[in-house]
Motif scaffolding. Structure first.
Motif, mmCIF file in Angstrom:
data_model
loop_
_atom_site.group_PDB
_atom_site.id
_atom_site.type_symbol
_atom_site.label_atom_id
_atom_site.label_comp_id
_atom_site.label_asym_id
_atom_site.label_seq_id
_atom_site.Cartn_x
_atom_site.Cartn_y
_atom_site.Cartn_z
ATOM 1 N N VAL A 66 19.838 -79.348 -37.532
ATOM 2 C CA VAL A 66 19.001 -78.686 -36.551
ATOM 3 C C VAL A 66 17.797 -79.320 -36.025
ATOM 4 O O VAL A 66 16.937 -79.670 -37.073
ATOM 5 C CB VAL A 66 18.595 -77.245 -37.152
ATOM 6 N N ILE A 67 17.538 -79.507 -34.953
ATOM 7 C CA ILE A 67 16.588 -80.041 -34.304
ATOM 8 C C ILE A 67 15.586 -78.814 -33.717
ATOM 9 O O ILE A 67 15.879 -78.024 -32.827
ATOM 10 C CB ILE A 67 16.878 -80.889 -33.106
ATOM 11 N N CYS A 68 14.514 -78.927 -34.228
ATOM 12 C CA CYS A 68 13.630 -77.859 -34.033
ATOM 13 C C CYS A 68 12.368 -78.249 -33.190
ATOM 14 O O CYS A 68 11.536 -79.164 -33.862
ATOM 15 C CB CYS A 68 13.007 -76.777 -35.255
ATOM 16 N N PRO A 69 11.903 -77.982 -32.058
ATOM 17 C CA PRO A 69 10.663 -78.577 -31.182
ATOM 18 C C PRO A 69 9.414 -78.426 -31.956
ATOM 19 O O PRO A 69 8.492 -79.391 -32.051
ATOM 20 C CB PRO A 69 10.671 -77.729 -29.999
ATOM 21 N N LEU A 70 9.204 -77.594 -32.695
ATOM 22 C CA LEU A 70 8.029 -77.182 -33.335
ATOM 23 C C LEU A 70 7.790 -78.252 -34.619
ATOM 24 O O LEU A 70 6.644 -78.934 -34.690
ATOM 25 C CB LEU A 70 8.041 -75.669 -33.925
ATOM 26 N N ALA A 71 8.844 -78.861 -35.149
ATOM 27 C CA ALA A 71 8.739 -79.853 -36.214
ATOM 28 C C ALA A 71 8.362 -81.109 -35.683
ATOM 29 O O ALA A 71 8.037 -82.186 -36.299
ATOM 30 C CB ALA A 71 10.056 -79.886 -36.971
ATOM 31 N N LEU A 72 8.740 -81.307 -34.355
ATOM 32 C CA LEU A 72 8.447 -82.642 -33.769
ATOM 33 C C LEU A 72 7.277 -82.490 -33.036
ATOM 34 O O LEU A 72 7.024 -83.333 -31.849
ATOM 35 C CB LEU A 72 9.553 -82.788 -32.376
ATOM 36 N N ASP A 73 6.264 -81.620 -33.207
ATOM 37 C CA ASP A 73 4.814 -81.588 -32.408
ATOM 38 C C ASP A 73 5.074 -81.346 -30.911
ATOM 39 O O ASP A 73 4.155 -81.512 -30.245
ATOM 40 C CB ASP A 73 4.293 -82.687 -32.641
ATOM 41 N N VAL A 74 6.248 -80.717 -30.420
ATOM 42 C CA VAL A 74 6.205 -80.464 -29.252
ATOM 43 C C VAL A 74 5.312 -79.066 -28.960
ATOM 44 O O VAL A 74 5.220 -78.342 -29.692
ATOM 45 C CB VAL A 74 7.911 -79.968 -28.789
ATOM 46 N N PRO A 75 4.384 -79.087 -27.685
ATOM 47 C CA PRO A 75 3.350 -77.983 -27.436
ATOM 48 C C PRO A 75 4.294 -76.724 -27.415
ATOM 49 O O PRO A 75 5.141 -76.471 -27.010
ATOM 50 C CB PRO A 75 2.962 -78.388 -26.137
ATOM 51 N N SER A 76 3.851 -75.869 -28.420
ATOM 52 C CA SER A 76 4.392 -74.638 -28.836
ATOM 53 C C SER A 76 3.876 -73.581 -27.723
ATOM 54 O O SER A 76 2.633 -73.414 -27.234
ATOM 55 C CB SER A 76 4.372 -74.259 -29.926
ATOM 56 N N ALA A 77 4.646 -72.291 -27.557
ATOM 57 C CA ALA A 77 4.525 -71.307 -26.776
ATOM 58 C C ALA A 77 4.011 -70.044 -27.751
ATOM 59 O O ALA A 77 4.924 -69.615 -28.181
ATOM 60 C CB ALA A 77 5.437 -71.049 -25.669
#
Length: 389
Positions: A66-77
Motif C-alpha cells: 500500500v502506498i499512502c500519501p501521508l507516509a510520504l509527507d504529501v501535504p495532508s487535508a
C-alpha cells in the motif's frame, strides 16, 4: 483484552464461534504482487476502502503493498481544524454573488483545481520503486476529484505494462464509468462492492482472462457486464486490514467502521451517496459482528477510538442502542462518534433516553445534516425532518 470465544447476543445467550477473520489463503508460487495506491490525504484515520481491499487480497493469497500519501509527507487535508481569518475571507469569496468577484472566482477555478488534483510526484516516484521490485496489478479506489491523479498513475502503469483496476463509489453509474474507462493504463472500471470476489477478479486481470463473468464491469472498448447488485450478508465480509497505514502520523489512533451500508431513508434529492455502489438500499450487519470487529481492531491497533462512517448510524435504531449498551463490554474505555438523520419516525433511536445512553456508552459526538432552516425547502429536497425537531 482477550477476544471473546463466544459472543453475547444481548439476550443473555452466547452465539456460535465468530467466523475467522480471513478466508483460506489460496496457494500461489510466487504470489501475485498487487499495488494499492491510497488517493486520499486525510490526516485523521486510515481509508476504509483501502483496508477492505487489502484484507480481501491477502485472504486470497496475494502479496499487497500500500502506498499512502501521508507516509510520504504529501501535504495532508485535515477534515476538521481551527479556522482562521483567511477561512472567513475564502468563504465570503466563494459565496459572493457580486459580479466582479464571480468573474475572478471563475477565472481561477480551473488553475486551483489543477493544482489541487495533480498527481503528486513523490507518489509517482514511490510507484517507480515498486515497479522496480515487481508489480502484477495496480488497484485504485477513486473519488471523482482524483481524475487527474488516476490519469497520471495510469500513464506510468501503461509505460511499465502493468494493468490498472479502477473502482469507487460512483462507478456504478454508467455515464461516470464511460468518462473514466479510456484513461491510460486502465484495464477495467468496476462499479460495485467487489471485496467478496476481488481475488478472482484480480487474478483474471493479471492472467489476461476475459472479465465478462464478473458483474459491474466497464471495459475500455465500451463493453459492459450486468450491473452489480448491492452486497448482502455483510457479516460474511472480512474485517478491514489497516496494517499498512502510518499510524504514528495520525494525531489520534482512530479506526473507521461501518455497521451497515446504504441509508434507511434513501430519499434526499441532494444526496449522491444513496445512488452510489455501496449506498443503494439499506443493509445492516449484526450487532455481534460489529462488536467483534471493534474488539479485534482495538487490539490490532492499540486504540479505543472509533469513527462510524455509516451514512445514517440510526438507520437501524437497535444498532445504535446496542453499541451504547454493549461496546464498552468489548473495548474498555471505548469512545466513538457517528452521523445520524433526525427523521420523523416514531422510533428513530434519538430519544432523550437513547442519547443519554449513547453518551454513557462512549459516544462523544453526534453529527447530523442541517441543510436549511426553511421547512419549505427541506420538504422540497425530501429531507424527511422538521426544523423544530
Amino acid at each position: 483484552m482477550k477476544i471473546h470465544h463466544s459472543i453475547e447476543t444481548g439476550l443473555g445467550t452466547p452465539s456460535a464461534e465468530p467466523r475467522p477473520l480471513h478466508a483460506a489463503v489460496r496457494p500461489s508460487h510466487p504470489p501475485r504482487r498487487v499495488l494499492l495506491v491510497d488517493l486520499n490525504r486525510f490526516t485523521s484515520f486510515p481509508t476504509l476502502a483501502v483496508g477492505i481491499l487489502a484484507a480481501s487480497l491477502r485472504a486470497g493469497g496475494f502479496s499487497v503493498k500500500v502506498i499512502c500519501p501521508l507516509a510520504l509527507d504529501v501535504p495532508s487535508a485535515a477534515r476538521e481544524r481551527q479556522e482562521t481569518w483567511w477561512d472567513h475571507v475564502h468563504r465570503r469569496v466563494r459565496l459572493s454573488d457580486y459580479h466582479g468577484v464571480r468573474k475572478l472566482r471563475d477565472a481561477v477555478r480551473w488553475p486551483r483545481e489543477w493544482i489541487a488534483q495533480r498527481p503528486r510526484q513523490v507518489v509517482l516516484r514511490e510507484m517507480e520503486k515498486a515497479f522496480a521490485e515487481g508489480v502484477d496489478a495496480i488497484l485504485l479506489s477513486a473519488y471523482l476529484e482524483h481524475y487527474h491523479t488516476v490519469a497520471g498513475i495510469g500513464q506510468l502503469a501503461a509505460k511499465h505494462g502493468v494493468p490498472v483496476l479502477l473502482g469507487g463509489r460512483m462507478f456504478n453509474l454508467s455515464g461516470v464509468a464511460d468518462e473514466w474507462k479510456n484513461l491510460p493504463g486502465v484495464s477495467a472500471v468496476v462499479g460495485g462492492e467487489v471485496e467478496r470476489h476481488l481475488p478472482d477478479l484480480v487474478e483474471s486481470i493479471c492472467s489476461g482472462k476475459p472479465l465478462e463473468r464478473f458483474v459491474g464491469i466497464t471495459l475500455p472498448d465500451g463493453r459492459k457486464t450486468q450491473a452489480a447488485p448491492p452486497l448482502r450478508r455483510l457479516d460474511d465480509c472480512l474485517f478491514p486490514d489497516f496494517d499498512d497505514f502510518p499510524w504514528d502520523r495520525y494525531p489520534n489512533r482512530i479506526v473507521p467502521v461501518l455497521t451497515g451500508r446504504g441509508c434507511q431513508w434513501d430519499k434526499c434529492t441532494f444526496c449522491s451517496d444513496v445512488i452510489s455502489a455501496s449506498g443503494r438500499t439499506f443493509r445492516t450487519r449484526s450487532l455481534e459482528n460489529v462488536l467483534v470487529e471493534l474488539q479485534v481492531q482495538a487490539e490490532r491497533y492499540n486504540t479505543t477510538d472509533f469513527m462510524f462512517l455509516d451514512l445514517k448510524l440510526n438507520s437501524n435504531p437497535e444498532m445504535l442502542r446496542g453499541l451504547s449498551r454493549e461496546l464498552r463490554k468489548y473495548v474498555r474505555g471505548a469512545q466513538w462518534i457517528g452521523t445520524v438523520h433526525v427523521d420523523q419516525r416514531k422510533d428513530n433511536g434519538l430519544s432523550r433516553r437513547d442519547l443519554f445512553a449513547a453518551a454513557a456508552g462512549g459516544m462523544r459526538r453526534i453529527s447530523f445534516g442541517l441543510e436549511s432552516g426553511s421547512q419549505r425547502l427541506l420538504d422540497e429536497m425530501r429531507k424527511g425532518c422538521t426544523v423544530e425537531t
